[in-house]
Design an enzyme around this catalytic site. Structure first.
Site, PDB file in Angstrom:
ATOM      1  N   ASP A   9      33.166  48.044  32.409  1.00  0.00           N
ATOM      2  CA  ASP A   9      33.372  46.573  31.615  1.00  0.00           C
ATOM      3  C   ASP A   9      32.763  45.625  32.026  1.00  0.00           C
ATOM      4  OD1 ASP A   9      34.058  45.423  29.123  1.00  0.00           O
ATOM      5  OD2 ASP A   9      35.771  44.847  29.727  1.00  0.00           O
ATOM      6  N   ASP A  50      31.409  52.635  26.647  1.00  0.00           N
ATOM      7  CA  ASP A  50      30.631  51.457  27.142  1.00  0.00           C
ATOM      8  C   ASP A  50      29.750  51.642  28.520  1.00  0.00           C
ATOM      9  OD1 ASP A  50      31.567  50.065  25.102  1.00  0.00           O
ATOM     10  OD2 ASP A  50      33.231  48.961  26.368  1.00  0.00           O
ATOM     11  N   ASP A  84      43.383  44.483  21.708  1.00  0.00           N
ATOM     12  CA  ASP A  84      42.119  44.535  22.344  1.00  0.00           C
ATOM     13  C   ASP A  84      42.293  43.696  23.606  1.00  0.00           C
ATOM     14  OD1 ASP A  84      40.446  45.963  20.869  1.00  0.00           O
ATOM     15  OD2 ASP A  84      40.393  44.412  19.368  1.00  0.00           O
TER      16      ASP A  84
END
Length: 449
Positions: A102, A140, A290
């Site tokens: 991330d 990701d 989230d």
């Protein structure tokens, strides 16, 4: 960017039966210890509980492996996979350990360096057994590269390629999918280039839409374009899995903590009816935050209720995923012989005392069927049940909801899950399953725990 316990997301078995379009078939594993199942069990009086129970807790979801610990990687993987194997269901494991994940954002964490990452992957792989497992490898990791220089990108690509081969070597039946972001992020051509650089030729394909909200149709179109680009590079036979855990409502801004227009999408299944798509999965567990308003990865019942409220229950009968045959109807009328006055029984005798009965309603189509099973208590409450169903020769179970299955053909036993084991005297509960082959002729019996 992939909200899990201890991390948050932004941008974003056993093979049984015959394949249903993709390369995987069989029921997906529903973890009886997941956060949503525990919440439902602990809050039976909550006004939101029934909706969350029926539409989220009843469904198979991915287990995230996001807390870095080399010494426990094997045992954690083995415990989860062994439980799924015992249930004869296919587990979905989301690996989220890549170094600098991330880009240091809300989901920061993972392995301190890539050497330790490979050590973790090696131990994790030893816990995967030898049956079908689905691995979502590093959400990701390929779509989000903005914080890495060219040397770091090359090192990450090599790490993911090595991890893929390590997993496949440890368990040749593992299905490994690499990160393709989603349909409104990088272009299909750029995504294919990144997948190739990360060794998608060693994987089974790619995943998209994890922790995001793009419609399934958009993701499928995107996936076809990525596959076409890969084919043009000489990389063929790759397939897609799509996260449908919360793409049934509004799309747009990635964070779902404050958006009441989100809804769960298609229920998880390997029966996609699309030769490019191996599964629709709930990789991001619905109701887990989230990190915008709540702690990332924490289960929040108001989020779960918002996602599930107003959404139809999982189907007790499902339409065929392939069109009905186009064969013309017979030109001669059917025989006029009257049907038998009493159909063959599909239920056990009416129960007395602390007993139960089971009845089966079947919906058959060409090549497959669904079954809705009603379990009825006798003159006393029951606190657990087992339904034994004998299937006709050639029939095989490919999916189940609201029960745990043992077996996939011949004699199959279904036991209650935590929330529907108690049935009041004279009351009923339901579960269902789908399969290939011919369902009519199945017989059922019920035993109370």
């Amino acid at each position: 960017m992939a909200a899990v316990a201890g991390a948050t997301a932004a941008g974003v078995c056993l093979a049984v039966g015959s394949a249903s379009a993709g390369t995987i078939s069989g029921p997906l594993y529903r973890d009886p210890t997941s956060a949503v199942v525990r919440w439902v069990a602990a809050n039976p009086g909550d006004s939101r509980a029934a909706v969350i129970r029926d539409k989220i807790a009843s469904q198979p979801q991915a287990r995230w492996f996001a807390n870095f610990n080399i010494s426990t990687a094997q045992s954690e993987a083995a415990a989860y996979v062994d439980a799924a194997n015992a249930a004869q269901q296919i587990p979905v494991l989301s690996v989220y350990q890549i170094t600098n994940r991330d880009c240091g954002g809300a989901s920061a964490g993972g392995a301190p360096d890539l050497n330790q990452y490979q050590s973790w992957v090696s131990n994790f792989s030893r816990g995967l057994g030898n049956r079908t497992v689905i691995i979502i490898l590093e959400t990701d990791s390929l779509a989000l590269l903005t914080c890495l220089n060219s040397n770091e990108i090359n090192a990450r690509n090599q790490a993911i390629s090595t991890a893929t081969r390590t997993i496949k070597s440890a368990n040749p039946n593992a299905k490994v999918y690499l990160d393709a972001g989603h349909s409104t992020w990088n272009s299909a051509g750029e995504t294919a280039n990144r997948l190739r650089a990360a060794g998608v030729q060693y994987a089974d394909g790619f995943f998209s839409n994890v922790s995001n909200y793009n419609p399934t149709s958009s993701e499928a179109n995107f996936g076809r374009a990525v596959i076409s680009s890969l084919n043009g590079m000489g990389i063929s036979g790759k397939r897609q899995v799509i996260d449908t855990s919360r793409n049934g409502g509004a799309s747009g801004d990635w964070c779902g903590d404050d958006n009441t227009d989100r809804r769960i999408g298609m229920y998880p299944t390997t029966n996609t009816g699309d030769s490019n798509i191996d599964a629709y999965l709930w990789v991001k567990p619905p109701g887990e935050a989230d990190g915008c308003r709540y702690t990332a990865g924490s289960f929040q019942p108001d989020l779960a209720f918002s996602l599930a409220n107003g959404v139809p229950n999982p189907p007790t009968t499902a339409p065929p995923t392939t069109p009905p045959p186009t064969t013309a109807p017979p030109t001669t009328p059917p025989p006029t012989t009257p049907p038998p006055t009493t159909p063959p029984p599909t239920t056990t005798p009416p129960p007395t005392g602390n007993g139960c009965s089971a009845s089966v309603a079947l919906n058959q189509w060409s090549g497959g069927f669904t079954a809705s099973v009603t379990v009825t208590a006798g003159s006393a409450d029951i606190n657990g049940w087992t339904v034994t169903i004998t299937l006709p020769s050639g029939a095989a179970v490919t999916g189940v909801w609201n029960a745990q299955a043992s077996g996939t053909s011949g004699t199959v036993r279904y036991t209650n899950v935590g929330y529907n084991g108690h049935v009041g005297a004279g009351q009923s509960t339901n579960f269902g399953f789908q399969g290939t082959g011919t369902g009519p002729g199945a017989t059922a019996s019920c035993a109370a725990a």
